[in-house]
Design a protein around this motif. Structure first.
Motif, PDB file in Angstrom:
ATOM      1  N   ILE A 194       0.859  -1.194   0.000  1.00 17.94           N
ATOM      2  CA  ILE A 194       0.000   0.000   0.000  1.00 17.94           C
ATOM      3  C   ILE A 194       0.894   1.243   0.000  1.00 17.94           C
ATOM      4  O   ILE A 194       1.770   1.361   0.862  1.00 17.94           O
ATOM      5  CB  ILE A 194      -0.895   0.028   1.253  1.00 17.94           C
ATOM      6  N   THR A 198      -1.410   9.124   0.039  1.00 14.75           N
ATOM      7  CA  THR A 198      -2.594   8.949  -0.792  1.00 14.75           C
ATOM      8  C   THR A 198      -3.327  10.273  -0.984  1.00 14.75           C
ATOM      9  O   THR A 198      -3.097  11.222  -0.229  1.00 14.75           O
ATOM     10  CB  THR A 198      -3.573   7.931  -0.157  1.00 14.75           C
ATOM     11  N   VAL A 246     -11.566  -1.940   1.352  1.00 15.50           N
ATOM     12  CA  VAL A 246     -10.236  -2.494   1.661  1.00 15.50           C
ATOM     13  C   VAL A 246      -9.553  -2.971   0.378  1.00 15.50           C
ATOM     14  O   VAL A 246      -8.349  -2.760   0.184  1.00 15.50           O
ATOM     15  CB  VAL A 246     -10.351  -3.639   2.694  1.00 15.50           C
ATOM     16  N   VAL A 249      -8.102  -0.018  -1.320  1.00 17.67           N
ATOM     17  CA  VAL A 249      -6.896   0.451  -0.596  1.00 17.67           C
ATOM     18  C   VAL A 249      -5.712  -0.467  -0.892  1.00 17.67           C
ATOM     19  O   VAL A 249      -4.594   0.002  -1.139  1.00 17.67           O
ATOM     20  CB  VAL A 249      -7.190   0.527   0.917  1.00 17.67           C
ATOM     21  N   ILE A 284      -4.059  -5.355   5.863  1.00 20.60           N
ATOM     22  CA  ILE A 284      -3.532  -4.004   5.651  1.00 20.60           C
ATOM     23  C   ILE A 284      -2.094  -3.890   6.173  1.00 20.60           C
ATOM     24  O   ILE A 284      -1.193  -3.383   5.487  1.00 20.60           O
ATOM     25  CB  ILE A 284      -4.442  -2.950   6.327  1.00 20.60           C
ATOM     26  N   GLY A 289       0.443  -1.136   5.281  1.00 21.02           N
ATOM     27  CA  GLY A 289      -0.440  -0.060   5.730  1.00 21.02           C
ATOM     28  C   GLY A 289      -0.574  -0.048   7.244  1.00 21.02           C
ATOM     29  O   GLY A 289       0.116  -0.791   7.951  1.00 21.02           O
ATOM     30  N   GLY A 315      -5.399   2.008   6.175  1.00 13.94           N
ATOM     31  CA  GLY A 315      -4.912   2.279   4.815  1.00 13.94           C
ATOM     32  C   GLY A 315      -3.533   2.859   4.788  1.00 13.94           C
ATOM     33  O   GLY A 315      -2.646   2.437   5.570  1.00 13.94           O
ATOM     34  N   SER A 316      -3.305   3.829   3.917  1.00  9.48           N
ATOM     35  CA  SER A 316      -1.992   4.434   3.708  1.00  9.48           C
ATOM     36  C   SER A 316      -1.454   5.013   5.009  1.00  9.48           C
ATOM     37  O   SER A 316      -2.129   5.823   5.662  1.00  9.48           O
ATOM     38  CB  SER A 316      -2.085   5.524   2.630  1.00  9.48           C
TER      39      SER A 316
END
Ligand code: AFP
Length: 328
Positions: A194, A198, A246, A249, A284, A289, A315-316
């Motif tokens: 990831i 972003t 997800v 992402v 993640i 992430g 996420g990021s």
């Protein structure tokens, strides 16, 4: 030559990453997902749309497919000899492996169909699963309450234009696309990473007035774009199915948020820890992430109740760390 899921799992087994029981269990999950995919893709033609006329432990009206997919999942894994028990969003309490079947060393928790509100409008939905080691002795709800950090494997199946199974067994994240012609899951993406940064966020903006101050502040900054402190513009997505958020992402980065809000102070968010937030957070983190509840890494939380809810920011890494820092 692309390899299929069975070949991938056989390699993980021969490399000692997984054992035979986990290999058998993951192959069984893949097989049952094909049956769910068949039901989902036939929809009205199979008479599986609409409400079941029952409520689950969450007090939510169950869709026919919620009940059907739960039955498919239970029957798809109980016989494997890999399980001591299972737990589901759609079952009030856990289900120890019936005496008719050999008890195995693992527990599985699952949301058989995530995104139920999308079913009747043909929008993306999915199945989420989490696998942990079973404790010795009698299996009860408490047997499942281990921190997400202790998961052995986790994944989801997304039913959308493609049917994609995404999996981690602790050594990276791998995606397999279902070939409808052959019925095989083919490895199509591996060692997924990831992006740290972003310009895409996902949150249900209709709840904005109910959020706590740190989330209000952060989302205002996202909306301010290059006129605000973040100095860049952001795009927004909301698919109303965690699996789809997800998946996006994992494929291109982003931050997905379902914060707690004051609509119902007794609920610290909408998403469930054991079979939504924990498996997704494992994926993640395996892809580089971050996933927190605003204060702690989700995987480090000590669960207290099988169906407990949790706030989710995942996420990021750069954006998850930013919104988490606003909670301090
Ligand atoms: P349903 O299964 O009730 O549709 O809920 C799906 C979900 O748990 C999760 O998958 C979504 O990200 C989120 O809820 C959507 O919530 P909103 O309907 O409040 O946007």
């Amino acid at each position: 030559m692309a390899i299929n899921l069975q070949q991938f799992l056989a390699k993980q087994l021969s490399d000692g990453v997984i054992d035979q029981q986990l290999c058998d269990l993951l192959n069984a999950v893949a097989d049952l997902s094909k049956e769910i995919n068949d039901k989902v893709t036939h929809g009205a033609l199979a008479g599986v749309l609409g409400f079941a006329g029952t409520d689950n432990v969450q007090g939510e009206h169950q869709k026919k497919l919620d009940v059907i997919t739960n039955e498919i999942f239970v029957e798809g894994v109980e016989w494997t000899g890999a399980l001591a028990g299972m737990a589901s969003e759609e079952m009030d309490h856990c289900l120890p492996t019936p005496a008719a079947y050999k008890r195995g060393k693992y527990l599985i928790m699952f949301d058989p169909l995530d995104g139920s509100s999308n079913i009747d409008i043909n929008a993306p939905i999915g199945t989420i699963f989490s696998i942990t080691k079973a404790p010795e002795g009698k299996i009860a709800d408490e047997s499942f309450l281990t921190p997400g950090r202790k998961q052995i494997a986790a994944g989801y199946v997304m039913y959308s234009p493609q049917t994609i199974l995404t999996l981690t067994v602790g050594n990276g994240v791998f995606m397999f696309t279902l070939n409808l012609g052959t019925g095989e899951y083919i490895l199509t993406k591996e060692n997924i990473r990831i992006p740290v940064q972003t310009q895409e966020f996902a949150i249900n903006m209709s709840n904005m007035r109910h959020w706590e101050a740190p989330v209000q502040k952060y989302v205002q900054e996202l909306l301010a774009g290059d006129t605000g402190p973040l100095g860049k513009n952001f795009n927004m997505r909301w698919v109303a199915a965690m699996v789809a958020e997800v998946h996006r992402v994992l494929c291109r980065g982003g931050i997905f948020m379902y914060p707690r809000d004051n609509r119902d102070p007794s609920k610290p968010g909408k998403l469930r820890l054991m079979y939504e937030a924990n498996p997704m957070s494992f994926l993640i983190e395996q892809a580089g992430g971050k996933a927190t509840n605003g204060y702690q890494n989700i995987l480090d939380l000590q669960p207290e109740e099988l169906h407990q809810r949790v706030a989710v920011f995942l996420g990021s890494a750069e954006e998850v760390e930013r919104v988490t820092s606003y909670h301090e």
